[in-house]
Scaffold this active site. Structure first.
Site, PDB file in Angstrom:
ATOM      1  N   ASP A  70       0.972  -1.232  -0.108  1.00 35.31           N
ATOM      2  CA  ASP A  70      -0.025   0.058   0.232  1.00 35.31           C
ATOM      3  C   ASP A  70       0.779   1.357  -0.060  1.00 35.31           C
ATOM      4  O   ASP A  70       1.815   1.471   0.830  1.00 35.31           O
ATOM      5  CB  ASP A  70      -1.056  -0.169   1.285  1.00 35.31           C
ATOM      6  CG  ASP A  70      -1.906   0.935   1.175  1.00 35.31           C
ATOM      7  OD1 ASP A  70      -1.979   1.929   0.165  1.00 35.31           O
ATOM      8  OD2 ASP A  70      -2.826   0.904   2.119  1.00 35.31           O
ATOM      9  N   ASP A 126      -2.552   2.690  -6.213  1.00 33.70           N
ATOM     10  CA  ASP A 126      -1.428   2.618  -5.126  1.00 33.70           C
ATOM     11  C   ASP A 126      -1.366   1.343  -4.322  1.00 33.70           C
ATOM     12  O   ASP A 126      -0.760   1.361  -3.229  1.00 33.70           O
ATOM     13  CB  ASP A 126      -1.459   3.829  -4.109  1.00 33.70           C
ATOM     14  CG  ASP A 126      -2.741   4.103  -3.372  1.00 33.70           C
ATOM     15  OD1 ASP A 126      -3.649   3.196  -3.841  1.00 33.70           O
ATOM     16  OD2 ASP A 126      -2.747   4.323  -2.213  1.00 33.70           O
ATOM     17  N   GLU A 127      -2.190   0.321  -4.675  1.00 33.60           N
ATOM     18  CA  GLU A 127      -2.412  -0.828  -3.864  1.00 33.60           C
ATOM     19  C   GLU A 127      -2.160  -2.083  -4.715  1.00 33.60           C
ATOM     20  O   GLU A 127      -2.794  -2.201  -5.980  1.00 33.60           O
ATOM     21  CB  GLU A 127      -3.770  -1.058  -3.136  1.00 33.60           C
ATOM     22  CG  GLU A 127      -4.081  -0.284  -1.823  1.00 33.60           C
ATOM     23  CD  GLU A 127      -5.297  -0.454  -1.364  1.00 33.60           C
ATOM     24  OE1 GLU A 127      -5.640  -1.293  -1.091  1.00 33.60           O
ATOM     25  OE2 GLU A 127      -5.793   0.592  -1.078  1.00 33.60           O
TER      26      GLU A 127
END
Length: 434
Positions: free
Chosen positions: A18, A110-111
């Site tokens: 993350d 973003d993960e």
DNA sequence: TCTGGGGTCCTAGGACCC
DNA sequence: TCTGGGGTCCTAGGACCC
């Protein structure tokens, strides 16, 4: 109580990774003079999209208005969101993950999830070490930090990555699950929103451990399939595999825009609606899709909204073909004197635009002309900026009411055979839950 | 917390058919 | 006209997510 009887033969090693305040981290990576300073993105909308840890420490959070943020922190650096650059960093981040294994899921910008199962032997080291190497690679090569969770399922790995932030690393092994879940309130569990948490609390549960020790049947009966899946995942039983399929296609494309101040001006609202429609169609064509159903809604000041949905009898990529139908829906929706605060457009029933079929009675030349015009507009806008070329209507110039003539090609293309406009548009179906 | 924008998935119930 | 049982497909709306 020991909730799980793990079959270690099948136990997995799943990583959740993350990005820490991803947007602002990227900005600080590109502009090193911003490091250590409170930075936010979201200038274009006046609402904070992402706040750096320095800004968060001062009390500036996501969702706060810019004005409020500047009041709290006058030194704040405010940047517009630069999605192109964030996407580029995202791409490079996933490339680093894929150096270790192709079993990578791009969950969001973003993960990501990585399935490391079976890689210990290849890398001659522990899963922890592999996960930490990936974390270090990203940090070193991109100059941003990520937080990492490692466990037996996606659900547990995601809890892990959130546990220590920023730049954290948390591993939850089979024996540590219970202790970890005991510290985890229900609302932190991935997939439990407001309603589910309330429901579970009514049954006397407080922590994720309370949930996980409940009998399987009880959970399935109360929460259905999704809840049962979460129950399994939290017990270390991976039932939700890392999905490597590229998410290239959409089921729906929607555009929703709130006015800076509410309005009851018919022409203004129509212009806004058309503008949304244009944006949606640009995205549609960019992804090489075509649309079969369109929903339109107006949101009132009290946040109620109503809308119509229309089915097209022929899928299209051209806004010109749908304008008459949308106009019809708008005229049915708009109530003079009411204050509106947003317009919404949803394109649904999307399909790939790779095959082109004409029915023999369709005006092929006309359709192709529409599409050629659309392509030219896309190209112009790509070069000179979005909405450089747009429909006159969206420029608030549409003074004359739309006139219906049965022989217009648009009408023909947009209605089901044998259907009149009135029939179609008078069905007041409420849709869209936002 | 009075609420930004863009998505996905699941499910109950209706329509329709045999 | 009322009555059975069973299957499929579609849709509206709820719930969640980033």
């Amino acid at each position: 109580m020991q909730p799980q009887l793990l079959n270690l033969q099948h136990s997995k090693a799943i990583v959740h990774l993350d990005g820490d305040s991803f947007f602002t981290s990227v900005e600080q990576s590109i502009k090193p003079y911003l490091k250590g300073k409170p930075v936010v993105t979201g200038k274009e909308r006046g609402i904070i999209a992402c706040a750096s840890y320095e800004a968060k420490a001062l009390g500036v959070a996501r969702g706060v208005t810019l004005r409020e943020a500047l009041r709290i922190c006058p030194d704040l650096t405010v940047l517009p969101s630069d999605y192109e650059t964030y996407s580029l960093y995202s791409k490079r981040m996933f490339e680093i993950m894929r150096r270790y294994t192709p079993v990578v899921e791009e969950y969001s910008i973003d993960e990501g999830f990585i399935d490391l199962t079976g890689l210990r032997r290849i890398f001659r080291t522990s899963y922890e070490e592999i996960a930490m190497r990936i974390q270090r690679d990203i940090n070193r090569e991109l100059d941003i930090t990520v937080s990492v969770g490692l466990s037996l399922s996606k659900g547990l790995a995601k809890l892990g990555s959130k546990f220590r932030k920023p730049h954290g690393f948390t591993s939850i092994d089979g024996l540590g699950i219970n202790a970890f879940l005991e510290k985890t309130p229900l609302k932190k569990v991935w997939g439990f929103g407001h309603n589910t948490v309330n429901l579970l609390e009514k049954h006397g549960l407080k922590t994720a451990l309370d949930f996980v020790v409940k009998p399987e049947q009880w959970v399935e009966h109360l929460l259905g399939k999704t809840g049962h899946e979460i129950w399994n995942e939290l017990r270390g039983n991976s039932v939700n595999p890392v999905n490597t399929q590229e998410k290239s296609s959409y089921y729906t494309i929607s555009k929703c825009k709130t006015f800076t101040s509410p309005s009851s001006d018919r022409d203004f609202i129509w212009a806004k609606l058309v503008r949304n429609l244009e944006s949606a169609f640009i995205k549609l064509r960019r992804h090489k899709l075509r649309v079969r159903a369109i929903a339109v809604a107006l949101r009132l000041q009290d946040f109620h909204q109503d809308g119509f949905e229309a089915r097209l009898n022929r899928p299209t990529t051209s806004i010109y073909e749908v304008i008459p139908v949308v106009r019809g829906m708008f005229e049915n929706l708009y109530k003079p004197g009411k204050e509106y605060r947003a317009t919404m457009v949803v394109l649904g029933k999307l399909e790939n635009d790779d095959t082109r079929q004409y029915e023999f009675f369709e005006d092929r030349l006309r359709i192709e002309t529409f599409e050629a015009v659309s392509r030219a507009i896309d190209e112009t806008n790509r070069r000179y900026g979005k909405h450089t070329l747009s429909l006159g209507m969206s420029l608030y110039l549409d003074k004359h009411r739309h006139t219906d003539r049965d022989d217009t090609p648009c009408r023909k293309a947009c209605l089901l055979p044998g259907e009149t406009k009135r029939q179609r548009l008078n069905i007041p179906r409420l849709m869209l839950s936002v």
